[in-house]
Scaffold this active site. Structure first.
Site, PDB file in Angstrom:
ATOM      1  CG  ASP A 103      -1.857  -1.145   1.290  1.00  0.00           C
ATOM      2  OD1 ASP A 103      -2.166  -1.691   0.222  1.00  0.00           O
ATOM      3  OD2 ASP A 103      -2.296  -1.495   2.404  1.00  0.00           O
ATOM      4  CD  GLU A 104       0.226   6.722   0.610  1.00  0.00           C
ATOM      5  OE1 GLU A 104       1.171   7.375   1.097  1.00  0.00           O
ATOM      6  OE2 GLU A 104      -0.844   6.499   1.216  1.00  0.00           O
TER       7      GLU A 104
END
Ligand code: URA
Length: 238
Positions: A103-104
């Site tokens: 994920d970011e």
């Protein structure tokens, strides 16, 4: 192999672009500028410099990155920069892809390769390569929550409970959680499923390969043969 072709295989551009790099004096070998694109060289073990930076010939690229927060694992990022912007142009030029995605806001160990079979072998669920995350939770992680993570958490939209392969306490709010699948937001959903919440997530190992302590966020490096063996769980002598 001709030098022009060697550079092309290493991601330095089209054959024509590589020829121009050589003719423009940007490639040296053993401190000597080489201006003949067609000079025949043994690629294995070849070290050359491009604009003064040393490169070693790699028939295939296997690379690790310490992913910082704020980068998307995509070539077409929507809200943040792409993780590919952290790699040097020749690695992108030879088409490396990340093995799975983080994920970011997840940090830590992310692998890349241009070897399609290897990418598939490591990222497909079949091989069940363990991935270990250091989870910082919003609330103290109870023994009961840890036991449930190991016993299996039923997530929405999943047909069966998902089990952690390992769960180790680091501190009141921190655990090391090992999973063998790579489902969407898996760790965050599992931790939410036991009534807690992930505040920070860092992947610290894939297979037996640990995130090196001296690899700063945003830095990348080639995987050594030893790294590859650790990743695949191959021990010396087997
Ligand atoms: N699990 C998550 O929830 N996020 C990641 O980035 C990786 C595993």
């Amino acid at each position: 192999m001709q030098l022009e072709r060697i550079l092309h295989t290493q991601g330095f551009g089209s054959r024509k672009e590589c020829r121009a790099l050589i003719r423009n004096g940007r490639i040296s070998i053993a401190g000597e500028e080489i201006d003949d694109p067609f000079v025949d060289l043994e690629p294995n073990g070849l070290s050359f410099s491009f604009d003064g930076e040393i490169w070693i010939y790699h028939p295939q690229a296997y690379v690790m990155l310490n992913k910082p927060a704020g980068y998307e694992c995509s070539h077409q990022p929507k809200h943040h920069a792409s993780i590919y912007s952290l790699l040097p142009p020749p690695l992108n030029g030879r088409g490396v892809q990340s093995l799975g995605r983080l994920d970011e806001d997840t940090t830590g160990l992310l692998l890349f390769s241009d070897d399609g079979k290897f990418i598939h072998a490591i990222s497909s669920g079949k091989r069940k390569v363990p991935k270990t995350y250091r989870v910082t939770a919003k609330h103290a992680v109870s023994d009961e929550q840890m036991a449930t993570l190991l016993a299996g958490v039923q997530l929405v939209d999943e047909p069966a409970p998902i089990f952690a392969a390992g769960c180790e306490r680091m501190s009141e709010n921190e655990i090391l959680l090992t999973v063998t699948e790579g489902r969407y937001h898996q760790v965050k959903r599992m931790v939410a499923g036991v009534g807690n919440r992930v505040e920070a997530l860092c992947r610290v190992a894939v297979g037996g390969l640990l995130l090196p302590e001296d690899l700063a966020p945003g830095q990348w490096r080639w995987l050594s043969n030893e790294d590859l063996a650790q990743l695949l769980g191959i021990t010396a002598g087997t």
